[in-house]
Design a protein around this motif. Structure first.
Motif, PDB file in Angstrom:
ATOM      1  N   LEU A 182      -3.398   5.563   7.190  1.00  0.00           N
ATOM      2  CA  LEU A 182      -2.522   6.616   6.683  1.00  0.00           C
ATOM      3  C   LEU A 182      -3.166   7.309   5.500  1.00  0.00           C
ATOM      4  O   LEU A 182      -3.866   6.673   4.702  1.00  0.00           O
ATOM      5  N   PHE A 183      -2.917   8.598   5.414  1.00  0.00           N
ATOM      6  CA  PHE A 183      -3.406   9.416   4.302  1.00  0.00           C
ATOM      7  C   PHE A 183      -2.198  10.181   3.761  1.00  0.00           C
ATOM      8  O   PHE A 183      -1.693  11.087   4.415  1.00  0.00           O
ATOM      9  N   SER A 187      -3.625   1.156  -6.595  1.00  0.00           N
ATOM     10  CA  SER A 187      -3.172   2.542  -6.822  1.00  0.00           C
ATOM     11  C   SER A 187      -3.101   2.940  -8.291  1.00  0.00           C
ATOM     12  O   SER A 187      -2.771   4.092  -8.602  1.00  0.00           O
ATOM     13  N   SER A 214      -6.097   4.071   4.712  1.00  0.00           N
ATOM     14  CA  SER A 214      -5.400   4.113   3.428  1.00  0.00           C
ATOM     15  C   SER A 214      -6.190   3.430   2.326  1.00  0.00           C
ATOM     16  O   SER A 214      -5.785   3.454   1.162  1.00  0.00           O
ATOM     17  N   CYS A 215      -7.334   2.834   2.658  1.00  0.00           N
ATOM     18  CA  CYS A 215      -8.094   2.070   1.663  1.00  0.00           C
ATOM     19  C   CYS A 215      -9.595   2.204   1.924  1.00  0.00           C
ATOM     20  O   CYS A 215     -10.057   1.995   3.054  1.00  0.00           O
ATOM     21  N   HIS A 224      -6.954   3.787  -3.052  1.00  0.00           N
ATOM     22  CA  HIS A 224      -5.818   3.729  -2.128  1.00  0.00           C
ATOM     23  C   HIS A 224      -5.279   5.133  -1.919  1.00  0.00           C
ATOM     24  O   HIS A 224      -5.033   5.868  -2.883  1.00  0.00           O
ATOM     25  N   LYS A 227       0.768   9.114   3.629  1.00  0.00           N
ATOM     26  CA  LYS A 227       1.833   8.823   4.599  1.00  0.00           C
ATOM     27  C   LYS A 227       1.718   9.632   5.891  1.00  0.00           C
ATOM     28  O   LYS A 227       2.685   9.726   6.646  1.00  0.00           O
ATOM     29  N   HIS A 249      -2.683   5.955   0.525  1.00  0.00           N
ATOM     30  CA  HIS A 249      -1.428   6.068   1.277  1.00  0.00           C
ATOM     31  C   HIS A 249      -0.344   6.780   0.480  1.00  0.00           C
ATOM     32  O   HIS A 249       0.639   7.244   1.047  1.00  0.00           O
TER      33      HIS A 249
END
Length: 366
Positions: A343-344, A272, A354-355, A298, A346, A300
């Protein structure tokens, strides 16, 4: 009886003598000025070089011939690069290496150029849809990826760290000639198969990881480990003075310290921190020294020091990637990691992960 002299006769003769002398002196001065020509210094001036303002050094130039009109000469700086090892200082003049048809920015950039909003509502859905579609669509085809065809073993890579080995981008040629250089930016990851594979094929590999035990470790003939972390800023001068051996640097500072002028491949898994590091590479024009980029991004949360509403965060991410495109980087591989939380920011939207691992090639790289 003697005749008396008329009063004032002697004074008149004296006046005539003075007027005559003045007339002769005037005629002589006119003759001297006519002989010297217009614009010339008076003959009474002492010999020596003409005075110039301090700091002004002009090369001597012959004056125009008599009767010739004056011409204004404009000096044009050549855009040709000095040959390697040639004379002179060896430092190119500012702007000499800019590609034709492309204007270089003058002075430092303090922020990237934000792209227009994806829609009039400026909503997260609009921004997320545009961003996810962008990172999932390759921009250029690459027929030969990874180093599996060059490696001595047949074990697959643990993660899809993909490089483009098409001949038009020259990386395969650099690897075969043992002239390539890889920088790997990580934070304690145990997955080093990609670095080991590149080093075994003769690539000079530098892995930067603040968790290693020594400042510099030569793991094998071509694989170095450095106890350094890459940041988007250098330490504050006051902190640097107290800690002269600080292990945090900008990538541009590392390149200067190591004396490296190019990186064939830059791999980054920064958990991140990649967004601010990428912004720094763009603002300081470090991208011009890089041939291929492999970044794990990242999604998330916004990332370190990235703030604002969710929609503005995604707009910032998208604008960074568009800056890469404007600098002639093209996305040739995109990998969605299904092993990570889906997740995007959250939120469970658009079936996003998310990755992602993204690979770009600099199409102007030589």
């Amino acid at each position: 009886m003697a005749r008396e002299r008329p009063p004032g006769r002697g004074c008149g003769a004296l006046r005539r003598c003075l007027l005559g002398a003045a007339l002769l002196l005037g005629l002589r001065l006119c003759a001297e000025l006519r002989r010297a020509g217009p614009g010339s210094p008076a003959r009474s001036a002492p010999p020596g070089p003409a005075w110039r303002p301090p700091g002004l050094h002009l090369p001597p130039a012959p004056g125009p011939s008599r009767g010739a009109s004056r011409r204004q000469v404009t000096y044009v700086r050549s855009g040709r690069r000095a040959p390697p090892g040639g004379g002179g200082s060896g430092t190119p003049e500012p702007g000499c290496c800019a590609p034709r048809g492309r204007l270089r920015r003058k002075g430092p950039r303090w922020h990237i150029d934000l792209q227009p909003w994806a829609g009039s509502a400026q909503s997260l859905d609009e921004e997320a849809w545009r961003f996810l579609r962008y990172i999932s669509t390759t921009q250029i085809a690459c027929n030969h990826m990874n180093t599996d065809s060059l490696a001595t073993d047949s074990s697959p890579t643990h993660k899809p760290w993909s490089v483009c080995l098409d001949d038009r981008f020259n990386l395969a040629h650099q690897i075969r000639n043992k002239q390539c250089r890889l920088y790997s930016l990580g934070l304690g990851s145990d997955d080093t198969h990609f670095e080991v594979s590149m080093a075994s094929n003769g690539c000079e590999v530098h892995r930067f990881d603040p968790s290693v035990k020594s400042a510099h470790i030569l793991e094998s003939q071509h694989l170095w480990y450095h106890r350094l972390s890459i940041d988007w800023r250098d330490p504050h001068p006051a902190v640097a003075a107290q800690k002269p051996h600080s292990n945090t640097r900008k990538l541009g500072s590392i390149l200067n310290e190591f004396g490296h002028h190019k990186i064939d491949v830059l791999k980054a898994d920064l958990e991140s921190a990649e967004w601010k590091v990428l912004e720094n590479l763009i603002l300081e024009d470090v991208l011009e020294q890089i041939g291929q980029l492999i970044f794990e991004i990242h999604l998330h949360w916004p990332g370190f020091e990235v703030s604002g509403s969710d929609s503005s965060v995604v707009r910032f991410w998208y604008s960074l990637l568009k800056e890469l495109e404007q600098k002639d980087f093209r996305l040739f591989h995109s990998y969605k990691d299904l092993s990570k939380p889906q997740l995007f920011l959250k939120k469970d939207i658009f079936n996003a992960s998310s990755c992602y691992t993204l690979s770009w090639v600099n199409t102007r790289w030589k």
